[in-house]
Design a protein around this motif. Structure first.
Motif, PDB file in Angstrom:
ATOM      1  N   SER A 163       0.836  -1.113  -0.059  1.00 21.82           N
ATOM      2  CA  SER A 163       0.010   0.126   0.134  1.00 21.82           C
ATOM      3  C   SER A 163       0.919   1.357   0.080  1.00 21.82           C
ATOM      4  O   SER A 163       2.023   1.144   0.063  1.00 21.82           O
ATOM      5  N   GLY A 164       0.346   2.372  -0.423  1.00 24.52           N
ATOM      6  CA  GLY A 164       0.996   3.667  -0.227  1.00 24.52           C
ATOM      7  C   GLY A 164       0.576   4.875  -1.132  1.00 24.52           C
ATOM      8  O   GLY A 164      -0.747   4.727  -1.003  1.00 24.52           O
ATOM      9  N   PHE A 165       0.959   5.691  -0.957  1.00 20.25           N
ATOM     10  CA  PHE A 165       0.540   7.152  -1.493  1.00 20.25           C
ATOM     11  C   PHE A 165       1.697   7.882  -2.279  1.00 20.25           C
ATOM     12  O   PHE A 165       3.082   7.743  -2.224  1.00 20.25           O
ATOM     13  N   VAL A 166       1.389   8.786  -3.245  1.00 24.77           N
ATOM     14  CA  VAL A 166       2.369   9.678  -3.826  1.00 24.77           C
ATOM     15  C   VAL A 166       1.760  11.081  -3.907  1.00 24.77           C
ATOM     16  O   VAL A 166       0.340  11.120  -4.290  1.00 24.77           O
ATOM     17  N   ASN A 167       2.140  12.153  -3.402  1.00 24.35           N
ATOM     18  CA  ASN A 167       1.537  13.353  -3.540  1.00 24.35           C
ATOM     19  C   ASN A 167       2.481  14.438  -3.922  1.00 24.35           C
ATOM     20  O   ASN A 167       3.621  14.244  -4.048  1.00 24.35           O
ATOM     21  N   GLY A 168       1.899  15.562  -4.571  1.00 27.02           N
ATOM     22  CA  GLY A 168       2.722  16.762  -4.909  1.00 27.02           C
ATOM     23  C   GLY A 168       1.793  18.061  -5.055  1.00 27.02           C
ATOM     24  O   GLY A 168       0.656  17.945  -5.340  1.00 27.02           O
ATOM     25  N   PHE A 169       2.518  19.018  -4.585  1.00 28.93           N
ATOM     26  CA  PHE A 169       1.903  20.388  -4.274  1.00 28.93           C
ATOM     27  C   PHE A 169       2.597  21.318  -5.157  1.00 28.93           C
ATOM     28  O   PHE A 169       3.753  21.585  -5.125  1.00 28.93           O
ATOM     29  N   LEU A 202       2.985  14.482   4.485  1.00 26.22           N
ATOM     30  CA  LEU A 202       3.205  13.376   4.085  1.00 26.22           C
ATOM     31  C   LEU A 202       4.178  13.346   2.779  1.00 26.22           C
ATOM     32  O   LEU A 202       4.003  14.130   2.108  1.00 26.22           O
ATOM     33  N   PRO A 203       5.208  12.619   3.048  1.00 24.50           N
ATOM     34  CA  PRO A 203       6.082  12.645   1.780  1.00 24.50           C
ATOM     35  C   PRO A 203       5.546  11.333   0.825  1.00 24.50           C
ATOM     36  O   PRO A 203       4.263  11.178   1.262  1.00 24.50           O
ATOM     37  N   ALA A 204       5.972  10.684   0.022  1.00 24.42           N
ATOM     38  CA  ALA A 204       5.415   9.731  -0.698  1.00 24.42           C
ATOM     39  C   ALA A 204       5.824   8.305   0.161  1.00 24.42           C
ATOM     40  O   ALA A 204       6.673   8.792   1.003  1.00 24.42           O
ATOM     41  N   GLY A 205       4.896   7.380  -0.027  1.00 25.28           N
ATOM     42  CA  GLY A 205       5.236   6.608   0.821  1.00 25.28           C
ATOM     43  C   GLY A 205       4.984   5.094   0.291  1.00 25.28           C
ATOM     44  O   GLY A 205       3.973   4.801  -0.634  1.00 25.28           O
ATOM     45  N   LEU A 206       5.813   3.849   0.745  1.00 25.63           N
ATOM     46  CA  LEU A 206       5.470   2.814  -0.002  1.00 25.63           C
ATOM     47  C   LEU A 206       5.425   1.730   1.265  1.00 25.63           C
ATOM     48  O   LEU A 206       6.544   1.611   1.940  1.00 25.63           O
ATOM     49  N   ALA A 538      -2.379  17.342  -5.604  1.00 23.72           N
ATOM     50  CA  ALA A 538      -3.205  15.972  -5.875  1.00 23.72           C
ATOM     51  C   ALA A 538      -2.250  14.934  -5.076  1.00 23.72           C
ATOM     52  O   ALA A 538      -1.128  14.957  -4.946  1.00 23.72           O
ATOM     53  N   ALA A 539      -3.203  14.007  -4.644  1.00 20.69           N
ATOM     54  CA  ALA A 539      -2.339  12.673  -4.245  1.00 20.69           C
ATOM     55  C   ALA A 539      -2.896  11.628  -4.734  1.00 20.69           C
ATOM     56  O   ALA A 539      -4.293  11.481  -4.812  1.00 20.69           O
ATOM     57  N   ILE A 540      -2.508  10.489  -4.632  1.00 23.98           N
ATOM     58  CA  ILE A 540      -3.045   9.245  -5.045  1.00 23.98           C
ATOM     59  C   ILE A 540      -2.642   8.193  -3.779  1.00 23.98           C
ATOM     60  O   ILE A 540      -1.709   8.042  -3.241  1.00 23.98           O
ATOM     61  N   PHE A 541      -3.920   7.627  -3.458  1.00 21.26           N
ATOM     62  CA  PHE A 541      -3.571   6.598  -2.297  1.00 21.26           C
ATOM     63  C   PHE A 541      -4.023   5.279  -2.607  1.00 21.26           C
ATOM     64  O   PHE A 541      -5.209   5.058  -3.403  1.00 21.26           O
ATOM     65  N   PHE A 542      -3.395   4.354  -2.326  1.00 21.17           N
ATOM     66  CA  PHE A 542      -3.850   3.098  -2.948  1.00 21.17           C
ATOM     67  C   PHE A 542      -3.574   1.809  -1.996  1.00 21.17           C
ATOM     68  O   PHE A 542      -2.871   1.994  -0.834  1.00 21.17           O
TER      69      PHE A 542
END
Length: 542
Positions: A163-169, A202-206, A538-542
């Motif tokens: 699981s994880g997430f990626v974001n950027g602003f 939050l940074p990105a996360g795996l 935007a951020a993607i969470f999976f």
């Protein structure tokens, strides 16, 4: 009249009665055979085609359409009346075997039923064999995907979850002016606007989790990798230090989580490794700016993360090596306690304003109690946590070098999160002595080693205007008081901020965000400054 003539009517009557009896027996058997076909079809032993064919043959042989058949059918009612008049105790007529054609049809039906039953047994055995093969340790399969729960691969008895997430602003920060404050979090005294493309709080996360059950125990191994977007410039805070806006740089990787768990719902869960601390943990997890930016901390050279509400409503819980135990949940109530790697007192304000230390003979102790409840449409959680750490061999500008001064830092907090329909609210308060502000033990002690008291709080409200659109508003404060006898006008006294944000869930994975934050810092003297920040991303969470 001759005897033969007198007996002829009786003989004819007996023949008629016998014929009627035979016909009645044959028809009765025919009804039994039809019932048998119905039962076999109902049980699934005969297909509809087999049933129709056997029934047609049976009707053709058992009921030929002839004048005699019609006459026999007309007499059936009379024969039934005769049978009905049999009194109790009277013997019934013996069962007459069916004609050869009916016996042949019955044999065909029984054979078809046997073949159907054998086919069903073969299919059942094949299903069991398939299930056994699928449960084999050599088979790898993917579990059904649930949004927000990651992707789970089942390798035999082991579940591997990713699981994880990626974001950027895009973040624009504009200083509101003022003079620098030692230990303040506002950038208002910088004197120039800044633009950046960066991570939020939050940074990105795996996140990778391997779990299984052995001998009744639920076991898991967990890894959390958190890379940033901007160039890393390691300092005291490693990947969380300010970045570097110089070419040929590389992003930082923050390995925050490395821990194992052992337990089950009956005995509770033991944790060993590096994970989020207990004190202040719920405060940051319920902070809306966790998904966005909040206070930037540094925007000209972004670090892996922004500050969010760290230092402006709570002290950062941090990711700390620990051995902890969480009890089973009893009617919504759960307790957790653990020993943690002790952390040094740190002079965050600089200029020798705060005492430090680097020696610890005992671990830090943290504990937490949570209570989850539902009352009609109202859902909520109440939590409270504490922290205790003994600080030894303090070093400071007003401490003799040969002294062995020590102190004990303590802190506690309480908070709640309530959800009612589309409305959600959070309220949180903390108090510490020797705790410091912004980070654990940042500026917690005076130059003489005496403890500074600190406290803070934040309140937050969120409302879903539409199922996919949520707006949030929050306000938070962190105060750091001077120790008895201390007077440092430049030292931070108060950090505070207001935040307003909108979150639009475009898909199960993708969330779009826009936010405004106003941050202020004030010293114990006249110095103060403020800044304004606008962020969109935007951020993607999976």
């Amino acid at each position: 009249m001759p005897r033969s003539k007198r007996q002829r009517p009786r003989l004819m009557f007996a023949v008629a009665m016998g014929s009627g009896f035979l016909l009645h027996s044959h028809l009765a058997h025919a009804d039994d055979y039809t019932d048998l076909l119905d039962i076999l079809r109902a049980k699934g032993s005969l297909t509809q085609t087999e049933y129709d064919g056997l029934l047609a043959k049976h009707l053709h042989h058992a009921h030929p359409v002839t004048p005699r058949t019609r006459t026999a059918a007309a007499r059936r009612g009379s024969a039934a009346e005769t049978t009905a008049r049999i009194q109790p105790g009277e013997s019934r007529r013996p069962y007459a075997p069916p004609p050869p054609d009916s016996l042949s049809l019955l044999a065909q039906a029984q054979d078809a039923a046997a073949r159907a039953q054998a086919s069903a047994q073969d299919a059942r055995q094949a299903l069991l064999s398939t299930r056994s093969a699928m449960n084999s340790d050599s088979v790898v399969r993917v579990a059904k995907y649930v949004p927000g729960k990651g992707i789970t691969i089942k390798a035999g008895q082991i579940d591997i979850n990713f699981s994880g997430f990626v974001n950027g602003f895009y973040t624009f920060n504009s200083p509101g002016g003022g003079t620098p404050v030692a230990g303040g979090v506002s950038t208002g005294a910088s004197g120039f606007d800044t633009s950046s493309v960066r991570n939020g709080l939050l940074p990105a996360g795996l996140l990778v989790k391997l779990s299984t059950t052995q001998d009744g125990l639920d076991l898991s191994a967990n890894f959390g990798f958190y890379p940033g977007l901007d160039n890393n410039n390691p300092g005291a805070f490693n990947a969380n230090s300010g970045g570097s806006a110089v070419g040929l740089g590389t992003a930082g990787l923050d390995v925050r989580q490395v821990f194992a768990t052992v337990g089950n719902k009956d005995i509770g869960t033991f944790k060993v490794g590096r994970d989020l601390g207990l004190f202040g943990g719920d405060a940051i997890l319920n902070d809306a700016t966790l998904l966005s930016v909040g206070s930037t901390g540094s925007n000209a050279n972004p670090a892996n993360t922004s500050l969010g509400r760290i230092g402006v409503g709570y002290v950062y819980a941090d990711w700390i090596p620990q051995i902890s135990y969480a009890s089973p949940v009893y009617h919504g109530l759960q307790g957790t306690i653990g020993i943690f790697q002790p952390l040094d007192e740190f002079n965050f304000a600089g200029s020798g304003y705060s005492a430090t230390n680097v020696q610890h003979s005992s671990p830090m102790v943290q504990g937490k109690v949570t209570y989850d409840f539902d009352v009609g449409s109202l859902k909520g959680r109440i939590w409270s946590s504490f922290l205790v750490e003994h600080q030894q061999h303090l070093l400071g500008a007003a401490i003799a070098s040969q002294s062995s001064r020590s102190t004990t830092a303590v802190a506690g907090d309480i908070g709640t999160k309530l959800t009612y329909g589309r409305l959600e609210g959070v309220a949180y308060y903390y108090y510490g002595s020797g705790l410091g502000t912004t980070g654990l033990f940042f500026d917690g002690l005076s130059q003489s080693g005496r403890k500074r008291d600190s406290e803070g709080y934040y309140v937050q409200a969120a409302y879903k205007i539409f199922p996919r659109l949520k707006v949030v508003g929050s306000y938070g404060v962190s105060n750091l008081y001077q120790a008895p006898g201390e007077s440092i006008p430049l030292m931070v006294r108060r950090n505070e901020s207001e935040v307003g944000a909108a979150y639009f869930t475009l898909t199960d994975w993708l969330t779009l965000m826009a936010e405004y934050a106003h941050t202020r810092s004030a010293a114990h003297g006249p110095d103060h400054n403020s800044d304004n920040t606008v962020s969109a991303g935007a951020a993607i969470f999976f």
